[in-house]
Scaffold this active site. Structure first.
Site, mmCIF file in Angstrom:
data_model
loop_
_atom_site.group_PDB
_atom_site.id
_atom_site.type_symbol
_atom_site.label_atom_id
_atom_site.label_comp_id
_atom_site.label_asym_id
_atom_site.label_seq_id
_atom_site.Cartn_x
_atom_site.Cartn_y
_atom_site.Cartn_z
ATOM 1 N N PRO A 11 0.793 -1.229 0.000
ATOM 2 C CA PRO A 11 0.000 0.000 0.000
ATOM 3 C C PRO A 11 0.827 1.282 0.000
ATOM 4 O O PRO A 11 1.875 1.351 0.644
ATOM 5 C CB PRO A 11 -0.813 -0.107 1.297
ATOM 6 N N ASN A 12 0.308 2.233 -0.726
ATOM 7 C CA ASN A 12 0.850 3.605 -0.813
ATOM 8 C C ASN A 12 2.137 3.712 -1.628
ATOM 9 O O ASN A 12 2.618 4.821 -1.872
ATOM 10 C CB ASN A 12 1.066 4.215 0.580
ATOM 11 N N ARG A 19 5.161 11.105 -2.483
ATOM 12 C CA ARG A 19 4.901 10.830 -1.070
ATOM 13 C C ARG A 19 6.168 11.019 -0.229
ATOM 14 O O ARG A 19 7.160 10.319 -0.442
ATOM 15 C CB ARG A 19 4.469 9.369 -0.988
ATOM 16 N N TYR A 24 11.291 8.837 1.271
ATOM 17 C CA TYR A 24 11.242 7.775 0.260
ATOM 18 C C TYR A 24 11.925 8.135 -1.056
ATOM 19 O O TYR A 24 11.978 7.313 -1.963
ATOM 20 C CB TYR A 24 9.781 7.383 0.002
ATOM 21 N N ASN A 75 8.146 -5.555 -0.836
ATOM 22 C CA ASN A 75 8.021 -4.361 -0.008
ATOM 23 C C ASN A 75 6.554 -4.275 0.371
ATOM 24 O O ASN A 75 5.726 -3.781 -0.393
ATOM 25 C CB ASN A 75 8.473 -3.095 -0.749
ATOM 26 N N ALA A 78 3.115 -0.698 4.816
ATOM 27 C CA ALA A 78 2.609 -0.723 6.197
ATOM 28 C C ALA A 78 2.105 -2.108 6.614
ATOM 29 O O ALA A 78 2.088 -2.415 7.817
ATOM 30 C CB ALA A 78 1.492 0.303 6.347
ATOM 31 N N GLU A 99 12.277 -9.635 2.307
ATOM 32 C CA GLU A 99 11.578 -8.428 2.779
ATOM 33 C C GLU A 99 12.477 -7.227 2.523
ATOM 34 O O GLU A 99 13.658 -7.248 2.880
ATOM 35 C CB GLU A 99 11.303 -8.551 4.297
ATOM 36 N N HIS A 101 12.687 -2.681 2.360
ATOM 37 C CA HIS A 101 12.123 -1.348 2.579
ATOM 38 C C HIS A 101 13.072 -0.318 2.008
ATOM 39 O O HIS A 101 14.298 -0.486 2.076
ATOM 40 C CB HIS A 101 11.916 -1.080 4.074
ATOM 41 N N ARG A 108 13.184 4.695 12.495
ATOM 42 C CA ARG A 108 11.956 5.496 12.428
ATOM 43 C C ARG A 108 11.060 5.217 13.647
ATOM 44 O O ARG A 108 11.545 4.755 14.665
ATOM 45 C CB ARG A 108 11.261 5.210 11.094
HETATM 46 C C1 DQA Z 1 8.261 1.133 3.725
HETATM 47 C C2 DQA Z 1 8.342 1.341 5.235
HETATM 48 C C3 DQA Z 1 6.977 1.127 5.880
HETATM 49 O O1 DQA Z 1 7.068 1.344 7.284
HETATM 50 C C4 DQA Z 1 5.965 2.095 5.320
HETATM 51 O O2 DQA Z 1 4.697 1.833 5.856
HETATM 52 C C5 DQA Z 1 5.927 2.076 3.829
HETATM 53 C C6 DQA Z 1 7.191 2.008 3.098
HETATM 54 C C7 DQA Z 1 9.600 1.470 3.028
HETATM 55 O O3 DQA Z 1 9.782 1.045 1.900
HETATM 56 O O4 DQA Z 1 10.440 2.170 3.608
HETATM 57 O O5 DQA Z 1 4.881 2.226 3.223
HETATM 58 O O6 DQA Z 1 7.977 -0.230 3.479
#
Ligand code: DQA
Length: 146
Positions: A11-12, A19, A24, A75, A78, A99, A101, A108
């Protein structure tokens, strides 16, 4: 052996570039997809790059990966911090999942320190921006070549 790698985004992540660029970066998700395809090509992988804002879709894609992908770069955004469903999906497949990020989640907020998927993933890469994706694809190549 399949030469397919799934790169799955949660998501997002479709908002990348717009964003919180201070966290990011300013690359769009499309540009990261391009980077992944190029990295994959140089390692003889065909990259299937996808994004969904829906937890169940990510579960479906993990199951699909088990039917024919060599590995998965995930990735989960959240959902990393909340999803028992993703934990169980990764447990239910034999395909290795890495996994990743963009940001260093451990530097964070505290709620990002917990990962529901870390314990069932092959490994974790975080904090290297778009390079986290490259490093994960490289890690899958190393697994393949070992
Ligand atoms: C993320 C880190 C997560 O905590 C966050 O919710 C994201 C992006 C990252 O790529 O740094 O949406 O996965």
């Amino acid at each position: 052996m399949s030469n397919k790698v799934f790169v799955l985004n949660g998501p997002n992540l479709n908002m990348l570039g717009k964003r919180e660029p201070g966290i990011y970066g300013d690359l769009s998700l499309d540009s990261i997809g391009q980077l992944c395809r190029e990295t994959g090509k140089s390692l003889e992988f065909e990259v299937d790059f996808r994004q969904s804002n829906h937890e169940g879709t990510l579960v479906d894609w993990l199951h699909e990966a088990n039917e024919g992908a060599f590995g998965v770069v995930l990735n989960a955004g959240a959902y990393t911090h909340t999803s028992v469903a993703l934990h169980d999906a990764i447990r239910s497949i034999v395909t290795p999942v890495i996994e990743i990020h963009l940001s260093n989640v451990h530097a964070r907020e505290e709620f990002r320190h917990k990962s529901m998927i870390a314990s069932v993933s092959r490994g974790i890469i975080c904090g290297f921006g778009p390079n986290s994706y490259k490093l994960a694809i490289q890690a899958l190549a190393d697994i393949r070549n070992s």
